[in-house]
Each structure stands twice: as C-alpha cells, then as structure tokens.
Design a protein around this motif. Structure first.
Motif, PDB file in Angstrom:
ATOM      1  N   TYR A 205     -13.024  -4.437  -0.055  1.00 39.30           N
ATOM      2  CA  TYR A 205     -12.476  -4.132  -1.378  1.00 39.30           C
ATOM      3  C   TYR A 205     -13.490  -4.431  -2.469  1.00 39.30           C
ATOM      4  O   TYR A 205     -14.457  -5.171  -2.267  1.00 39.30           O
ATOM      5  CB  TYR A 205     -11.162  -4.882  -1.625  1.00 39.30           C
ATOM      6  CG  TYR A 205     -11.231  -6.386  -1.636  1.00 39.30           C
ATOM      7  CD1 TYR A 205     -11.195  -7.101  -2.834  1.00 39.30           C
ATOM      8  CD2 TYR A 205     -11.307  -7.119  -0.449  1.00 39.30           C
ATOM      9  CE1 TYR A 205     -11.236  -8.489  -2.852  1.00 39.30           C
ATOM     10  CE2 TYR A 205     -11.343  -8.511  -0.457  1.00 39.30           C
ATOM     11  CZ  TYR A 205     -11.310  -9.184  -1.661  1.00 39.30           C
ATOM     12  OH  TYR A 205     -11.350 -10.553  -1.677  1.00 39.30           O
ATOM     13  N   THR A 206     -13.274  -3.822  -3.605  1.00 37.63           N
ATOM     14  CA  THR A 206     -14.157  -3.980  -4.752  1.00 37.63           C
ATOM     15  C   THR A 206     -13.400  -4.681  -5.869  1.00 37.63           C
ATOM     16  O   THR A 206     -12.197  -4.940  -5.777  1.00 37.63           O
ATOM     17  CB  THR A 206     -14.671  -2.623  -5.257  1.00 37.63           C
ATOM     18  OG1 THR A 206     -13.558  -1.865  -5.748  1.00 37.63           O
ATOM     19  CG2 THR A 206     -15.352  -1.847  -4.129  1.00 37.63           C
ATOM     20  N   ASP A 207     -14.110  -4.957  -6.953  1.00 41.83           N
ATOM     21  CA  ASP A 207     -13.493  -5.648  -8.080  1.00 41.83           C
ATOM     22  C   ASP A 207     -12.376  -4.833  -8.711  1.00 41.83           C
ATOM     23  O   ASP A 207     -11.497  -5.390  -9.384  1.00 41.83           O
ATOM     24  CB  ASP A 207     -14.552  -5.977  -9.135  1.00 41.83           C
ATOM     25  CG  ASP A 207     -15.569  -6.998  -8.638  1.00 41.83           C
ATOM     26  OD1 ASP A 207     -15.203  -7.802  -7.754  1.00 41.83           O
ATOM     27  OD2 ASP A 207     -16.718  -6.980  -9.113  1.00 41.83           O
ATOM     28  N   SER A 208     -12.382  -3.540  -8.505  1.00 43.97           N
ATOM     29  CA  SER A 208     -11.320  -2.694  -9.071  1.00 43.97           C
ATOM     30  C   SER A 208     -10.004  -2.839  -8.324  1.00 43.97           C
ATOM     31  O   SER A 208      -8.953  -2.418  -8.818  1.00 43.97           O
ATOM     32  CB  SER A 208     -11.751  -1.226  -9.036  1.00 43.97           C
ATOM     33  OG  SER A 208     -11.630  -0.703  -7.720  1.00 43.97           O
ATOM     34  N   GLY A 209     -10.058  -3.396  -7.096  1.00 46.98           N
ATOM     35  CA  GLY A 209      -8.859  -3.519  -6.280  1.00 46.98           C
ATOM     36  C   GLY A 209      -8.690  -2.420  -5.252  1.00 46.98           C
ATOM     37  O   GLY A 209      -7.774  -2.472  -4.431  1.00 46.98           O
ATOM     38  N   ALA A 210      -9.569  -1.430  -5.270  1.00 48.59           N
ATOM     39  CA  ALA A 210      -9.521  -0.386  -4.236  1.00 48.59           C
ATOM     40  C   ALA A 210      -9.980  -0.991  -2.911  1.00 48.59           C
ATOM     41  O   ALA A 210     -10.906  -1.815  -2.876  1.00 48.59           O
ATOM     42  CB  ALA A 210     -10.422   0.778  -4.618  1.00 48.59           C
ATOM     43  N   CYS A 211      -9.336  -0.591  -1.808  1.00 43.21           N
ATOM     44  CA  CYS A 211      -9.714  -1.174  -0.525  1.00 43.21           C
ATOM     45  C   CYS A 211      -9.633  -0.166   0.610  1.00 43.21           C
ATOM     46  O   CYS A 211      -8.951   0.853   0.512  1.00 43.21           O
ATOM     47  CB  CYS A 211      -8.853  -2.395  -0.198  1.00 43.21           C
ATOM     48  SG  CYS A 211      -7.182  -2.070   0.391  1.00 43.21           S
ATOM     49  N   TRP A 212     -10.381  -0.478   1.659  1.00 40.25           N
ATOM     50  CA  TRP A 212     -10.288   0.200   2.954  1.00 40.25           C
ATOM     51  C   TRP A 212      -9.844  -0.800   3.998  1.00 40.25           C
ATOM     52  O   TRP A 212     -10.138  -1.998   3.899  1.00 40.25           O
ATOM     53  CB  TRP A 212     -11.647   0.730   3.407  1.00 40.25           C
ATOM     54  CG  TRP A 212     -12.231   1.849   2.640  1.00 40.25           C
ATOM     55  CD1 TRP A 212     -11.656   2.601   1.657  1.00 40.25           C
ATOM     56  CD2 TRP A 212     -13.557   2.373   2.801  1.00 40.25           C
ATOM     57  NE1 TRP A 212     -12.530   3.545   1.194  1.00 40.25           N
ATOM     58  CE2 TRP A 212     -13.703   3.429   1.883  1.00 40.25           C
ATOM     59  CE3 TRP A 212     -14.619   2.033   3.634  1.00 40.25           C
ATOM     60  CZ2 TRP A 212     -14.884   4.162   1.782  1.00 40.25           C
ATOM     61  CZ3 TRP A 212     -15.798   2.761   3.532  1.00 40.25           C
ATOM     62  CH2 TRP A 212     -15.924   3.821   2.612  1.00 40.25           C
ATOM     63  N   LEU A 213      -9.194  -0.290   5.027  1.00 40.15           N
ATOM     64  CA  LEU A 213      -8.949  -1.054   6.241  1.00 40.15           C
ATOM     65  C   LEU A 213      -9.853  -0.486   7.318  1.00 40.15           C
ATOM     66  O   LEU A 213      -9.824   0.724   7.586  1.00 40.15           O
ATOM     67  CB  LEU A 213      -7.495  -0.958   6.681  1.00 40.15           C
ATOM     68  CG  LEU A 213      -6.431  -1.550   5.739  1.00 40.15           C
ATOM     69  CD1 LEU A 213      -5.981  -0.503   4.712  1.00 40.15           C
ATOM     70  CD2 LEU A 213      -5.218  -2.028   6.539  1.00 40.15           C
ATOM     71  N   VAL A 214     -10.688  -1.323   7.894  1.00 45.37           N
ATOM     72  CA  VAL A 214     -11.587  -0.889   8.961  1.00 45.37           C
ATOM     73  C   VAL A 214     -11.059  -1.461  10.274  1.00 45.37           C
ATOM     74  O   VAL A 214     -11.132  -2.665  10.517  1.00 45.37           O
ATOM     75  CB  VAL A 214     -13.034  -1.339   8.709  1.00 45.37           C
ATOM     76  CG1 VAL A 214     -13.933  -0.895   9.869  1.00 45.37           C
ATOM     77  CG2 VAL A 214     -13.540  -0.770   7.388  1.00 45.37           C
ATOM     78  N   ASP A 215     -10.486  -0.592  11.094  1.00 40.42           N
ATOM     79  CA  ASP A 215      -9.796  -0.923  12.341  1.00 40.42           C
ATOM     80  C   ASP A 215      -8.521  -1.715  12.032  1.00 40.42           C
ATOM     81  O   ASP A 215      -8.494  -2.543  11.107  1.00 40.42           O
ATOM     82  CB  ASP A 215     -10.692  -1.667  13.320  1.00 40.42           C
ATOM     83  CG  ASP A 215     -11.862  -0.817  13.808  1.00 40.42           C
ATOM     84  OD1 ASP A 215     -11.822   0.416  13.623  1.00 40.42           O
ATOM     85  OD2 ASP A 215     -12.817  -1.379  14.378  1.00 40.42           O
ATOM     86  N   VAL A 216      -7.482  -1.438  12.807  1.00 41.10           N
ATOM     87  CA  VAL A 216      -6.183  -2.089  12.596  1.00 41.10           C
ATOM     88  C   VAL A 216      -5.622  -2.400  13.983  1.00 41.10           C
ATOM     89  O   VAL A 216      -5.076  -1.524  14.651  1.00 41.10           O
ATOM     90  CB  VAL A 216      -5.214  -1.193  11.800  1.00 41.10           C
ATOM     91  CG1 VAL A 216      -3.922  -1.953  11.514  1.00 41.10           C
ATOM     92  CG2 VAL A 216      -5.854  -0.723  10.490  1.00 41.10           C
ATOM     93  N   GLY A 217      -5.803  -3.636  14.423  1.00 38.67           N
ATOM     94  CA  GLY A 217      -5.462  -4.012  15.787  1.00 38.67           C
ATOM     95  C   GLY A 217      -4.037  -4.487  15.957  1.00 38.67           C
ATOM     96  O   GLY A 217      -3.174  -4.316  15.085  1.00 38.67           O
TER      97      GLY A 217
END
Length: 212
Positions: free
Chosen positions: A23-35
């Motif tokens: 995630y970045t300071d803006s609050g946008a995020c990715w999830l990389v792999d979800v186990g």
C-alpha cells in the motif's frame, strides 16, 4: 516518486504461506497472493482504511489462492491478475494441486493476465513483471526498482529454491529463471519469498547452496 511503498506480510495457513498487502500513503493497496485463512489480511486492510485496487498472484498453487473465494465475499468486483500461462489454474483442482485435499479449492477465475515485461502501477509505484517459470509455468517476480524489493513467490527462498517435482514444474527452467531474472538484480535487493524469511539477492548469491 511521491508515494512511499509499504509492505505488510501475513504468514497464512498450515503451509506458512507468505502473502502481502502492498500500500501507499494514499491508502490504495494490492493483495499479493491470498492463502488459507486470510482473515488477518482482510482485517488489516479494514483497520488501516485501505482501498484494495487489485489482487496480484505470483502463481496459482493452492496455498497461494485458497483465500480467494473468501476474498470475493468481501470485495466481489476486485480485479484479479495472474500470468497468462496460469489463467486456468485457480479453478482447476489438478493444476492448482488441491485435488488430493479433503476440500479441494476451486478459486474464482482471474479477471486479467499479465506477461513478462509488463509494468503494473500502484498509484505511481511501478512494478516490473519478471516471468520466472520452473516451480510453476506462470510464476512471476514483482520487482520494484526504486524501493529495491522483489516479491518472488516460490521461485527463490532464503537458502533454498522452489520445488520442481510437481507435474507442471521444470527444474531446468527454474534455475534459468533464478539466474537470468533474479540474480541479475542488485545485491541489495530485498527478496520477499512465498515461504520463510526475507533475504537479499546478494546473500543468496553468496550462500545459497543450490546456486553455487
């Protein structure tokens, strides 16, 4: 680069799979792999008031995708991307290696694919996709040059390399991927693997017994 990259690691399930929230300071995020058992990831995203932008899969073996059905309950329309060579893997219990489990995993179909050399952007933080087949045919590394970090899935570990005894694995391809796509990165590059502790490219170059 105006946005700082933050990385939170979640080690999930009995197979201790490292999954990541970027995630970045803006609050946008990715999830990389979800186990398996991804509730901690989802709770973190909600507590930090982050806004998921996409799921990025390093590869589609069961321990990296088992939480995707649950994710869909939280974010039904979240885009989900994988290397084009593994588009069919999430929903195929043979290809994703879950067929022998008591409860095989049929994960949602990806909404998009990427290929070697593509650049993915989280805000203005750019990740280079490096195709690293061997452990699986569509394994990838996500390399962020400015922050000096590579998320490598199950291709390279601290002191080891990915398994290559699965039906769709290729040991020769794995070693080629490591030497051509990972060992060509700067020694100080932090390596975030799919299992085990963080390491660096330089440390693995010097000490990994499989690379000597």
């Amino acid at each position: 680069m105006s946005n700082k990259l933050h990385i939170e690691t979640f080690t999930l399930g009995d197979w201790m799979t490292n999954c990541y929230v970027l995630y970045t300071d803006s609050g946008a995020c990715w999830l990389v792999d979800v186990g398996f058992g991804p509730e901690a990831m989802f709770s973190f995203i909600n507590r930090q008031d982050l806004t998921p932008q996409r799921v990025v899969l390093t590869h589609a073996h069961v321990d990296h995708i088992a939480g995707l059905p649950e994710l869909r309950l939280h974010w039904p329309d979240l885009p989900m991307f994988i290397h084009e060579a593994e588009r069919e893997f999430p929903g195929d219990t043979v290809l994703n290696l879950s067929i022998a489990l008591a409860d095989p995993v049929v994960a949602p179909e990806p909404t998009g694919t990427f290929k070697h050399g593509d650049v993915l952007e989280l805000d203005d933080v750019k990740f280079e996709v490096r195709h690293t087949p061997g452990h699986s045919p569509g394994g990838v590394c996500l390399y962020q040059r400015e922050h000096g970090v590579a998320i490598v899935g199950d291709t390279l570990f601290a002191g080891s390399v990915g398994r290559h005894d699965f039906p769709t694995s290729d040991g020769n391809a794995l070693m080629t991927s490591i030497r051509e796509q990972l060992l060509t990165l700067p020694d100080e590059t932090r390596v975030l693997p799919g299992h085990g502790p963080t390491t660096t490219i330089g440390e693995e170059r010097r000490t990994n017994p499989f690379l000597q």
